[in-house]
Design a protein around this motif. Sequence first.
Motif, mmCIF file in Angstrom:
data_model
loop_
_atom_site.group_PDB
_atom_site.id
_atom_site.type_symbol
_atom_site.label_atom_id
_atom_site.label_comp_id
_atom_site.label_asym_id
_atom_site.label_seq_id
_atom_site.Cartn_x
_atom_site.Cartn_y
_atom_site.Cartn_z
ATOM 1 N N UNK A 40 29.724 60.785 65.636
ATOM 2 C CA UNK A 40 28.575 60.966 66.527
ATOM 3 C C UNK A 40 27.458 60.047 66.069
ATOM 4 N N UNK A 41 26.760 59.358 66.941
ATOM 5 C CA UNK A 41 27.067 59.237 68.363
ATOM 6 C C UNK A 41 28.215 58.262 68.625
ATOM 7 N N UNK A 57 25.769 56.847 72.367
ATOM 8 C CA UNK A 57 25.766 58.005 73.276
ATOM 9 C C UNK A 57 25.298 59.238 72.507
ATOM 10 N N UNK A 59 23.149 62.304 73.350
ATOM 11 C CA UNK A 59 22.394 63.096 74.319
ATOM 12 C C UNK A 59 21.516 64.174 73.663
ATOM 13 N N UNK A 60 20.419 64.475 74.344
ATOM 14 C CA UNK A 60 19.569 65.582 73.932
ATOM 15 C C UNK A 60 18.838 65.364 72.629
ATOM 16 N N UNK A 81 20.486 65.999 65.067
ATOM 17 C CA UNK A 81 20.543 66.712 66.331
ATOM 18 C C UNK A 81 20.494 68.202 66.030
ATOM 19 N N UNK A 83 20.448 71.922 67.506
ATOM 20 C CA UNK A 83 20.749 72.711 68.689
ATOM 21 C C UNK A 83 20.126 74.091 68.502
ATOM 22 N N UNK A 84 19.652 74.704 69.589
ATOM 23 C CA UNK A 84 19.053 76.027 69.440
ATOM 24 C C UNK A 84 20.090 77.010 68.896
ATOM 25 N N UNK A 97 30.017 70.882 70.640
ATOM 26 C CA UNK A 97 28.994 69.839 70.600
ATOM 27 C C UNK A 97 28.541 69.600 69.165
ATOM 28 N N UNK A 98 28.253 68.341 68.884
ATOM 29 C CA UNK A 98 27.851 67.955 67.540
ATOM 30 C C UNK A 98 26.456 68.503 67.204
ATOM 31 N N UNK A 124 20.138 60.045 77.723
ATOM 32 C CA UNK A 124 20.904 60.401 76.537
ATOM 33 C C UNK A 124 21.651 59.254 75.889
#
Lengths: 144, 124
Positions: A40-41, A57, A59-60, A81, A83-84, A97-98, A124
């Motif tokens: 990733x990415x 790539x 995203x977010x 990255x 994430x919640x 998802x990573x 993204x």
Amino acid sequence: MIYRSLFPRDVLSELDRLQRELQQTFHFSPSIRGIARGGFPAMNVGGTPQSVEIYAFAPGIDPATLEVQIEKGVLTVAGERKLPPAAEAATVHIDERFAGRFRRVVTLPDDVDANAVDARYRDGVLRISIARRQSAQPRRINIQ
Amino acid sequence: MSDTTPVKKQSVADDAALLPPVDVIEDASGITLYADLPGVPKDRLHLQIEADTLTIEGEIDLEMPGGMEASHAEVSLPRYRRVFTLSKELDASKVTAEFSEGVLKLSIPKAEHAQPRKIEVRVT
């Protein structure tokens, strides 16, 4: 009757052989830093006579937290990255998802100009465009 | 049943696509689905619920200079697709979606009657 070899080859070594053959067929020549697919990415690299284009790539991600660095002909894209976190009472059914810190490194061609870099983030995808040096660009030579 | 007309069905579903990674989280009120679709602008995202099938599709649109030659491609197809089967207790008519910076967030609530209720058991 199904033919069976008396000494069947180990499945894993067969897969290895298959992978080698595929690599030769498609001319994958891994660089010294490897091809690290699945990292990733995900990255696409392409070029024109005027520039080298790198697409990451990712995203977010807040573009302000992305670190893009060129040093000694090596491009590094790093960041984190977040994430919640899922609520305590929630059940996670799929988790693909990573998340976490990442760093990817791309070796650049020799003729790029590290001072002429343009980076933008859209939908993204981080697009890094690095110009090639003027002297390295193909020139048409007139014959007298 | 016969079909003699040689019409070639040209739908998006016939093309090869990448499988986007997803997170699916369920809580008492419903299911939340996150999908990574980097490179897809808002107008190229297609969401569809038909009967109990949820289809997520997106076309990648990158700005590329003319005459670019790819030298290394990990994202090698121009579209994403993923299909899920919804279960009966989900209310497909109340799905809401947000899409920003390549991340899709879908909220699929549970139907009113399927939401958990506390049942009191009386001991006599």
